[in-house]
Write a protein that holds these residues in place. Structure first.
Motif, short mmCIF file in Angstrom:
data_model
loop_
_atom_site.label_atom_id
_atom_site.label_comp_id
_atom_site.label_asym_id
_atom_site.label_seq_id
_atom_site.Cartn_x
_atom_site.Cartn_y
_atom_site.Cartn_z
N GLU A 1 -84.75 -26.59 -7.08
CA GLU A 1 -84.03 -27.27 -5.99
C GLU A 1 -82.60 -27.60 -6.41
OE1 GLU A 1 -83.53 -28.18 -2.23
OE2 GLU A 1 -85.41 -27.40 -3.02
N GLY A 2 -82.42 -28.02 -7.66
CA GLY A 2 -81.08 -28.29 -8.17
C GLY A 2 -80.20 -27.04 -8.15
N ILE A 3 -80.78 -25.91 -8.49
CA ILE A 3 -80.02 -24.65 -8.45
C ILE A 3 -79.63 -24.33 -7.01
CG2 ILE A 3 -80.19 -22.14 -8.75
CD1 ILE A 3 -81.96 -22.72 -11.21
N ASN A 4 -80.56 -24.49 -6.09
CA ASN A 4 -80.25 -24.21 -4.68
C ASN A 4 -79.06 -25.04 -4.20
OD1 ASN A 4 -82.22 -22.27 -4.36
ND2 ASN A 4 -83.75 -23.72 -3.62
N LYS A 5 -78.99 -26.30 -4.61
CA LYS A 5 -77.86 -27.15 -4.21
C LYS A 5 -76.57 -26.69 -4.89
CE LYS A 5 -80.68 -31.20 -3.28
NZ LYS A 5 -81.15 -32.48 -3.79
N LYS A 6 -76.65 -26.36 -6.17
CA LYS A 6 -75.46 -25.96 -6.92
C LYS A 6 -74.92 -24.60 -6.47
CE LYS A 6 -76.72 -28.56 -11.05
NZ LYS A 6 -77.19 -28.46 -12.44
N MET A 7 -75.77 -23.76 -5.88
CA MET A 7 -75.32 -22.44 -5.43
C MET A 7 -74.35 -22.53 -4.26
SD MET A 7 -76.22 -20.00 -7.41
CE MET A 7 -75.88 -18.59 -6.38
N GLN A 8 -74.22 -23.70 -3.63
CA GLN A 8 -73.24 -23.86 -2.55
C GLN A 8 -71.83 -23.70 -3.11
OE1 GLN A 8 -73.78 -26.15 0.68
NE2 GLN A 8 -75.99 -26.17 0.55
N GLU A 9 -71.63 -24.18 -4.33
CA GLU A 9 -70.37 -24.04 -5.04
C GLU A 9 -70.69 -23.73 -6.50
OE1 GLU A 9 -67.41 -27.09 -4.43
OE2 GLU A 9 -68.24 -27.53 -2.45
N PRO A 10 -71.02 -22.49 -6.79
CA PRO A 10 -71.44 -22.14 -8.15
C PRO A 10 -70.37 -22.41 -9.20
CG PRO A 10 -71.75 -20.29 -6.64
CD PRO A 10 -70.97 -21.33 -5.92
N SER A 11 -70.84 -22.77 -10.38
CA SER A 11 -69.94 -22.94 -11.52
C SER A 11 -70.58 -22.23 -12.70
CB SER A 11 -69.75 -24.43 -11.84
OG SER A 11 -70.89 -24.94 -12.51
#
Length: 189
Positions: free
Chosen positions: A135-145
């Motif tokens: 779930e954390g990855i899904n959120k971070k994929m909105q603005e990947p770093s």
């Protein structure tokens, strides 16, 4: 780059449907038309020199020593392949490569490829991640770093360390590497 919908579930469902349709039609995504991933592998360990007996022995001292050695990673990856868990090493290596990238456009593309190759439930190389990390990855994929997959990489590293590494050290493959450095004994027939 097109903007993603605000809802990460919607975005990935749409991507998942598109990839599922392409697979059902026997088509590969355009970026994989050649059958190759756009992720550039780390230098091939086939080109690595043969590890010294001391280096091979050092791999038993710690998992970190094994993972910091190109020859160690290569030997461990070959072992993981025999256990049908090579995707764990491939994911870890892809994350290391992503962390070294400075160009944001390249980071976006590599993050998307890592997601599709290792995190997506449609991937044949999906790694085992708990729901919190996923779930954390899904959120971070909105603005990947470059650090989008840090928690997942740590989880997979820990899994390899606790699960596969002890079996590697007792495997015939590792024992054979240890024996390569030993001179033949004088009492052999």
């Amino acid at each position: 780059m097109a903007a993603w919908p605000a809802d990460p579930h919607c975005r990935w469902r749409g991507l998942s449907r598109d990839l599922a349709w392409r697979r059902s039609e026997g088509r590969r995504p355009a970026w994989r038309a050649s059958g190759e991933s756009k992720l550039q592998p780390l230098p091939s360990c086939e080109a690595c020199s043969t590890p010294s007996p001391e280096e091979v022995q050092s791999w038993a001292q710690s998992f970190d020593k094994l993972m910091h050695s190109p020859a160690g990673r290569s030997a461990f990856r070959a072992f993981l392949r025999t256990e049908y868990s090579e995707e764990n090493m491939l994911f870890w290596l892809a994350c290391e490569e992503l962390k070294a990238e400075a160009n944001q456009h390249v980071v976006d593309e590599k993050a998307r490829l890592i997601y599709e190759d290792y995190v997506s439930i449609l991937s044949p190389k999906e790694v085992s991640l708990d729901s919190r990390v996923r779930e954390g990855i899904n959120k971070k994929m909105q603005e990947p770093s470059a650090h989008t997959f840090d928690d997942a990489q740590l989880q997979i590293y820990t899994l390899m360390h606790r699960d596969s590494y002890p079996r590697f050290l007792s495997s015939p493959a590792y024992r054979a590497l240890l024996l390569q450095g030993d001179p033949p004994s004088s009492h052999e027939a």
